[in-house]
Design an enzyme around this catalytic site. Structure first.
Site, PDB file in Angstrom:
ATOM      1  N   GLU A 149       0.780  -1.006   0.337  1.00 37.61           N
ATOM      2  CA  GLU A 149      -0.075   0.112   0.149  1.00 37.61           C
ATOM      3  C   GLU A 149       1.221   1.021  -0.298  1.00 37.61           C
ATOM      4  O   GLU A 149       1.677   1.463   0.518  1.00 37.61           O
ATOM      5  CB  GLU A 149      -1.230   0.346   1.277  1.00 37.61           C
ATOM      6  CG  GLU A 149      -2.190   1.453   1.359  1.00 37.61           C
ATOM      7  CD  GLU A 149      -2.600   1.523  -0.510  1.00 37.61           C
ATOM      8  OE1 GLU A 149      -3.629   0.480  -0.370  1.00 37.61           O
ATOM      9  OE2 GLU A 149      -2.379   2.163  -0.639  1.00 37.61           O
ATOM     10  N   LEU A 151      -0.444   4.779   0.079  1.00 38.86           N
ATOM     11  CA  LEU A 151      -1.035   5.612   0.793  1.00 38.86           C
ATOM     12  C   LEU A 151      -0.787   6.689   2.264  1.00 38.86           C
ATOM     13  O   LEU A 151       0.482   5.893   2.635  1.00 38.86           O
ATOM     14  CB  LEU A 151      -3.168   5.406   1.289  1.00 38.86           C
ATOM     15  CG  LEU A 151      -2.848   4.459   2.922  1.00 38.86           C
ATOM     16  CD1 LEU A 151      -2.319   5.370   3.865  1.00 38.86           C
ATOM     17  CD2 LEU A 151      -4.199   3.735   2.476  1.00 38.86           C
ATOM     18  N   GLU A 153      -1.483   9.262   4.797  1.00 45.48           N
ATOM     19  CA  GLU A 153      -1.966   9.237   5.853  1.00 45.48           C
ATOM     20  C   GLU A 153      -2.185  10.805   5.044  1.00 45.48           C
ATOM     21  O   GLU A 153      -1.451  11.027   4.530  1.00 45.48           O
ATOM     22  CB  GLU A 153      -1.192   9.427   6.978  1.00 45.48           C
ATOM     23  CG  GLU A 153      -1.415   7.863   7.955  1.00 45.48           C
ATOM     24  CD  GLU A 153      -1.032   7.782   9.226  1.00 45.48           C
ATOM     25  OE1 GLU A 153      -0.853   8.646  10.293  1.00 45.48           O
ATOM     26  OE2 GLU A 153      -0.349   6.686   9.472  1.00 45.48           O
ATOM     27  N   ASN A 209      10.273   3.044  -0.383  1.00 38.07           N
ATOM     28  CA  ASN A 209       9.791   4.623   1.534  1.00 38.07           C
ATOM     29  C   ASN A 209      11.211   5.369   1.642  1.00 38.07           C
ATOM     30  O   ASN A 209      11.530   5.957   1.919  1.00 38.07           O
ATOM     31  CB  ASN A 209       9.038   3.337   2.613  1.00 38.07           C
ATOM     32  CG  ASN A 209       7.896   3.732   1.831  1.00 38.07           C
ATOM     33  OD1 ASN A 209       7.096   4.427   1.588  1.00 38.07           O
ATOM     34  ND2 ASN A 209       7.285   3.363   3.368  1.00 38.07           N
ATOM     35  N   GLY A 254      13.757  19.877   7.297  1.00 37.54           N
ATOM     36  CA  GLY A 254      12.440  19.904   8.063  1.00 37.54           C
ATOM     37  C   GLY A 254      12.939  18.779   9.696  1.00 37.54           C
ATOM     38  O   GLY A 254      14.485  19.714  10.113  1.00 37.54           O
ATOM     39  N   GLY A 258       8.830  11.356  10.422  1.00 37.83           N
ATOM     40  CA  GLY A 258       8.597  10.711  11.677  1.00 37.83           C
ATOM     41  C   GLY A 258       7.428   9.536  10.530  1.00 37.83           C
ATOM     42  O   GLY A 258       7.406   9.118   9.500  1.00 37.83           O
ATOM     43  N   CYS A 261       6.241   4.618   8.888  1.00 33.66           N
ATOM     44  CA  CYS A 261       6.844   4.438   7.867  1.00 33.66           C
ATOM     45  C   CYS A 261       7.751   4.044   7.794  1.00 33.66           C
ATOM     46  O   CYS A 261       9.296   2.808   7.962  1.00 33.66           O
ATOM     47  CB  CYS A 261       5.402   4.146   6.798  1.00 33.66           C
ATOM     48  SG  CYS A 261       3.894   3.580   6.917  1.00 33.66           S
ATOM     49  N   LYS A 264      10.365   2.656   9.897  1.00 30.97           N
ATOM     50  CA  LYS A 264      10.780   1.051  10.581  1.00 30.97           C
ATOM     51  C   LYS A 264      11.207   0.538   9.199  1.00 30.97           C
ATOM     52  O   LYS A 264      11.990   0.206   9.245  1.00 30.97           O
ATOM     53  CB  LYS A 264       9.324   0.676  11.533  1.00 30.97           C
ATOM     54  CG  LYS A 264       8.385   0.101   9.842  1.00 30.97           C
ATOM     55  CD  LYS A 264       7.217  -0.500  10.885  1.00 30.97           C
ATOM     56  CE  LYS A 264       5.422  -0.114   9.648  1.00 30.97           C
ATOM     57  NZ  LYS A 264       5.997  -0.791   8.918  1.00 30.97           N
ATOM     58  N   LYS A 322       2.636  14.868  10.413  1.00 36.11           N
ATOM     59  CA  LYS A 322       2.548  15.419  10.032  1.00 36.11           C
ATOM     60  C   LYS A 322       0.763  15.964   9.397  1.00 36.11           C
ATOM     61  O   LYS A 322       0.440  15.359  10.133  1.00 36.11           O
ATOM     62  CB  LYS A 322       3.004  14.738   8.282  1.00 36.11           C
ATOM     63  CG  LYS A 322       1.883  13.335   7.805  1.00 36.11           C
ATOM     64  CD  LYS A 322       1.991  13.439   6.749  1.00 36.11           C
ATOM     65  CE  LYS A 322       1.214  11.565   6.170  1.00 36.11           C
ATOM     66  NZ  LYS A 322       1.422  11.357   4.907  1.00 36.11           N
TER      67      LYS A 322
HETATM   68  N1  NAD Z   1      -0.129   4.266   8.155  1.00 37.05           N
HETATM   69  C1  NAD Z   1      -0.023   4.190   6.385  1.00 37.05           C
HETATM   70  O1  NAD Z   1       0.343   5.325   6.760  1.00 37.05           O
HETATM   71  C2  NAD Z   1       0.331   3.258   6.040  1.00 37.05           C
HETATM   72  C3  NAD Z   1       1.173   3.130   4.489  1.00 37.05           C
HETATM   73  C4  NAD Z   1       1.444   1.772   4.044  1.00 37.05           C
HETATM   74  C5  NAD Z   1       2.418   0.638   4.617  1.00 37.05           C
HETATM   75  N2  NAD Z   1       1.291   0.786   5.860  1.00 37.05           N
HETATM   76  C6  NAD Z   1       1.504  -0.449   6.306  1.00 37.05           C
HETATM   77  O2  NAD Z   1       0.575  -0.912   6.779  1.00 37.05           O
HETATM   78  C7  NAD Z   1       1.222  -2.568   8.253  1.00 37.05           C
HETATM   79  C8  NAD Z   1      -0.540  -1.374   8.851  1.00 37.05           C
HETATM   80  O3  NAD Z   1      -0.531  -0.493   8.837  1.00 37.05           O
HETATM   81  P1  NAD Z   1      -1.231   0.620   9.926  1.00 37.05           P
HETATM   82  O4  NAD Z   1      -0.540   1.991  10.329  1.00 37.05           O
HETATM   83  O5  NAD Z   1      -2.710   0.390   9.860  1.00 37.05           O
HETATM   84  O6  NAD Z   1      -1.069   0.209  11.478  1.00 37.05           O
HETATM   85  P2  NAD Z   1      -2.357   0.796  12.880  1.00 37.05           P
HETATM   86  O7  NAD Z   1      -1.093  -0.241  13.861  1.00 37.05           O
HETATM   87  O8  NAD Z   1      -3.020   1.865  12.879  1.00 37.05           O
HETATM   88  O9  NAD Z   1      -3.838  -1.122  12.383  1.00 37.05           O
HETATM   89  C9  NAD Z   1      -3.006  -2.093  12.900  1.00 37.05           C
HETATM   90  C10 NAD Z   1      -4.371  -2.971  13.198  1.00 37.05           C
HETATM   91  O10 NAD Z   1      -3.716  -4.307  13.050  1.00 37.05           O
HETATM   92  C11 NAD Z   1      -5.153  -5.254  14.589  1.00 37.05           C
HETATM   93  N3  NAD Z   1      -4.526  -6.034  14.598  1.00 37.05           N
HETATM   94  C12 NAD Z   1      -3.656  -6.244  15.261  1.00 37.05           C
HETATM   95  N4  NAD Z   1      -2.898  -7.661  15.844  1.00 37.05           N
HETATM   96  C13 NAD Z   1      -4.133  -8.603  15.266  1.00 37.05           C
HETATM   97  C14 NAD Z   1      -4.819  -9.099  14.840  1.00 37.05           C
HETATM   98  N5  NAD Z   1      -4.236 -10.189  15.495  1.00 37.05           N
HETATM   99  N6  NAD Z   1      -5.641  -9.388  14.331  1.00 37.05           N
HETATM  100  C15 NAD Z   1      -6.846  -8.750  13.519  1.00 37.05           C
HETATM  101  N7  NAD Z   1      -6.776  -7.104  14.596  1.00 37.05           N
HETATM  102  C16 NAD Z   1      -5.329  -7.281  14.607  1.00 37.05           C
HETATM  103  C17 NAD Z   1      -4.608  -3.639  15.464  1.00 37.05           C
HETATM  104  O11 NAD Z   1      -5.708  -3.540  16.025  1.00 37.05           O
HETATM  105  C18 NAD Z   1      -4.325  -2.214  14.704  1.00 37.05           C
HETATM  106  O12 NAD Z   1      -6.294  -1.213  14.738  1.00 37.05           O
HETATM  107  C19 NAD Z   1       1.883  -1.954   8.207  1.00 37.05           C
HETATM  108  O13 NAD Z   1       2.617  -3.097   8.178  1.00 37.05           O
HETATM  109  C20 NAD Z   1       2.534  -0.779   7.715  1.00 37.05           C
HETATM  110  O14 NAD Z   1       3.672  -0.331   8.033  1.00 37.05           O
HETATM  111  C21 NAD Z   1       1.305   1.956   6.653  1.00 37.05           C
END
Ligand code: NAD
Length: 438
Positions: A149, A151, A153, A209, A254, A258, A261, A264, A322
Site C-alpha cells: 500500500e 497511501l 495518511e 519508502n 524540516g 516520522g 512507516c 521502520k 505531518k
Molecule cells: N499508516 C500508513 O500510512 C501505511 C501506509 C502504507 C503501508 N502501511 C503498512 O500497513 C500496515 C498497517 O499499518 P497501520 O498504520 O494501518 O497500522 P495500525 O497499527 O494503525 O493498525 C493495525 C491494526 O491491526 C489490528 N490487529 C493487530 N493484531 C491483530 C490480529 N491478530 N487480528 C486482527 N487485527 C489485529 C490492530 O488492533 C490495529 O487496529 C503496516 O505494515 C504498515 O507498515 C502503513
C-alpha cells in the site's frame, strides 16, 4: 466480490472502506473490541479526512461491516487482505508476530479458492512464508499475493482511489486477474497495474519508502550546512529543483521524518541487507541523519536560552508527524517534548487533531489548549513542528501581544524571515540565516 480485511488501522480501514465504496461486500476484522464497537456505532477511531462520511455511507448500504469474529469475516471471503501492524523489533527488523497470529487464525476458515493478500509492509520472503504456513495449517496449496500500500495518511482516500500505480506480487496469472478486477474502478485513468513476483513486490514497497526518506535526510543535511555557509536552503532548493533530473518533490527541509512507516521501513530494509551480507551504508546514514535532525529544533531552543530551559515556558504548535493526520507515532514533536521536559521547561501544546493521542502519552505533564493562540500566553518561545495549514497565516500582532518574548523556532519554514524581522521577532528556521531581534 466478498472481501475480508484483517486489521482496521490506517491502512485496513481505508482499504476496506474504499473497496466497499466500489460495490464490494467487505467485512473488517480486528482484535481490538473497543475499536470494532466504535466502528459499529459509526465512530471513526482515527482522523483521516473524508473517511467518516465514506464509512457511514457504505455501512448504511450494508456493504461494510465490522467484527471481532474471525469466521464471520473470513469464511465467505474471496479475497482476504492482511493489514495488521509490522512494527520494528529491537534490532530494526520487522516484527511479524501479529501477522503470523492472523495467518494461524484465518487458516481454518479460509475458502479453498480464497486469495490471501498482504497489504502490511512485510520483508521480502514473507509471502512465501505465508504460503508455506498456510499449507502446513490447511494441508493444501493456498493462493497468496503481495499488494503493498502506498497511501499517505492525510490523503489516504484520494491516494487509494486514484493510485499512481497498483503493484501486485503474484505467482499465477489467475490471481493477478482477481486483483486486477478488484482495482479496475480505481485505474480508469490508465494508471498502471503492475504484476510481478511477490519478492519484487515486497521489495518495491521498502525501496519506495527508503528512497523518499533518503531525499528527506539529504535535504536536511544540506539545510544544516546552508545555515553555516550563509546560504539559504529555499534558494538552493529552487536552484536544483528546476533541473528535470532532480525535481521538487520531497526536498523540503524540516525536523526529520516520522510516522509509522519511514523510520521502520528504512531500518527493516537495512536489516534485510545485513542478513544477506550487504552493508547498508546509505540506509544507515539516512536513519542516523534523521535521528540527528529530530534534535535540531531542541538544540536551537537550548542554545538560545544559553542551555537553561528550567522555568521557561515553551509553546509547541503541531504534534502529528505531518498535517491532516492524528498519528503521532515516531513524530518529531515527541522527541522535542521529551527534550524540553527533561531540561525542565513547562510545555504547552496545540495540534488540530492529535491532542488526544499526545495526552494519552503525557497525561498532566503537559498543558493542553484548544486554540493555537492560547498556547502563547506568557510563552518564552514558540516551536512549530508540524506544517498544518492553520499555522501558515497567523495574526502576528496577536502572537506578539500574547508571548512573553517574540521568539519562534520554526521547524517547517512557514514564514518569510524578512517578514519576521520587520515584525520584530527572533526567528530561527531550518537551513536559513537566523533573524535575531534586538
Ligand atoms: N499508516 C500508513 O500510512 C501505511 C501506509 C502504507 C503501508 N502501511 C503498512 O500497513 C500496515 C498497517 O499499518 P497501520 O498504520 O494501518 O497500522 P495500525 O497499527 O494503525 O493498525 C493495525 C491494526 O491491526 C489490528 N490487529 C493487530 N493484531 C491483530 C490480529 N491478530 N487480528 C486482527 N487485527 C489485529 C490492530 O488492533 C490495529 O487496529 C503496516 O505494515 C504498515 O507498515 C502503513
Amino acid at each position: 466480490m466478498r472481501i475480508g480485511v484483517v486489521g482496521t488501522g490506517y491502512v485496513g480501514l481505508v482499504t476496506g472502506t474504499c473497496f466497499a465504496d466500489s460495490g464490494n461486500t467487505v467485512t473488517c476484522l480486528d482484535i481490538n473490541a473497543d475499536k470494532i464497537a466504535r466502528l459499529n456505532r459509526g465512530e471513526i477511531p482515527i482522523y483521516e479526512p473524508g473517511l467518516e462520511e465514506l464509512v457511514g455511507r457504505n455501512a448504511a448500504a450494508g456493504r461494510l461491516r465490522f467484527t471481532t469474529d474471525t469466521a464471520t469475516a473470513i469464511a465467505d471471503a474471496e479475497v482476504v487482505f492482511l493489514a495488521v501492524g509490522t512494527p520494528p523489533a529491537a534490532d530494526g527488523s520487522a516484527d511479524l508476530s501479529a501477522l503470523w497470529k492472523v495467518v494461524d487464525a484465518i487458516a481454518p476458515h479460509l475458502h479453498p479458492r480464497a486469495v490471501v493478500v498482504t497489504k502490511s509492509t512485510v520483508p521480502v520472503g514473507t509471502c512465501a512464508g505465508i504460503e508455506h504456513r498456510l499449507k502446513e495449517r490447511t494441508g493444501r496449496d493456498c493462493r497468496v499475493a503481495s499488494n503493498p500500500e502506498f497511501l499517505k495518511e492525510g490523503a489516504a482516500i484520494e491516494d487509494f482511489q486514484k493510485p499512481d500505480r497498483v503493484v501486485v506480487g503474484v505467482r499465477s496469472p489467475d490471481v493477478a486477474d482477481v486483483l486486477r478486477r478488484l482495482y479496475l474502478p480505481f485505474l480508469r485513468t490508465e494508471n498502471p497495474f503492475l504484476a510481478m513476483s511477490p519478492e519484487s513486490s515486497e521489495m518495491t514497497k521498502y525501496v519506495a519508502n527508503a528512497l523518499l526518506a533518503t531525499k528527506i535526510s539529504f535535504i536536511n543535511e544540506v539545510a544544516n550546512l546552508c545555515e553555516r555557509m550563509a546560504a539559504d536552503i529555499d534558494d538552493v532548493r529552487r536552484g536544483i529543483g528546476h533541473d528535470s533530473r532532480i525535481g521538487f518533490a520531497f526536498l523540503f527541509p524540516g525536523v526529520g521524518y516520522g510516522g509509522s512507516c519511514f523510520p521502520k521501513d528504512v531500518q527493516a530494509l537495512a536489516s534485510m541487507a545485513r542478513d544477506k551480507g550487504i552493508v547498508p551504508r546509505v540506509l544507515t546514514a539516512v536513519h542516523e541523519t534523521n535521528l540527528a535532525q529530530k534534535k535540531v529544533l531542541g538544540d536551537k531552543i537550548a542554545a538560545h536560552f544559553s542551555g537553561v530551559l528550567h522555568g521557561r515556558k515553551v509553546a509547541v504548535w503541531g504534534l502529528a508527524f505531518k498535517p491532516r493526520t492524528d498519528d503521532v507515532r515516531d513524530a518529531p514533536a515527541i522527541d522535542l517534548i521529551e527534550r524540553l521536559l527533561a531540561d525542565g521547561a513547562a510545555v504547552t501544546v496545540f495540534d488540530p487533531e492529535a491532542m488526544a493521542n499526545v495526552r494519552a502519552i503525557y497525561g498532566d505533564r503537559l498543558t493542553y489548549v484548544d486554540k493555537a493562540m492560547d498556547a502563547l500566553d506568557g510563552a518564552d518561545c514558540l516551536a512549530i513542528v508540524t506544517e498544518w495549514g492553520d499555522f501558515r497565516h497567523p495574526d502576528f500582532d496577536e502572537m506578539a501581544r500574547r508571548m512573553k518574548t517574540r521568539v519562534i523556532f520554526d521547524g517547517r519554514n512557514l514564514y518569510a524571515p524578512a517578514d519576521m524581522k520587520a515584525r520584530g521577532f527572533t526567528y530561527q528556521s531550518i537551513g536559513k540565516q537566523p533573524i535575531l531581534a534586538g
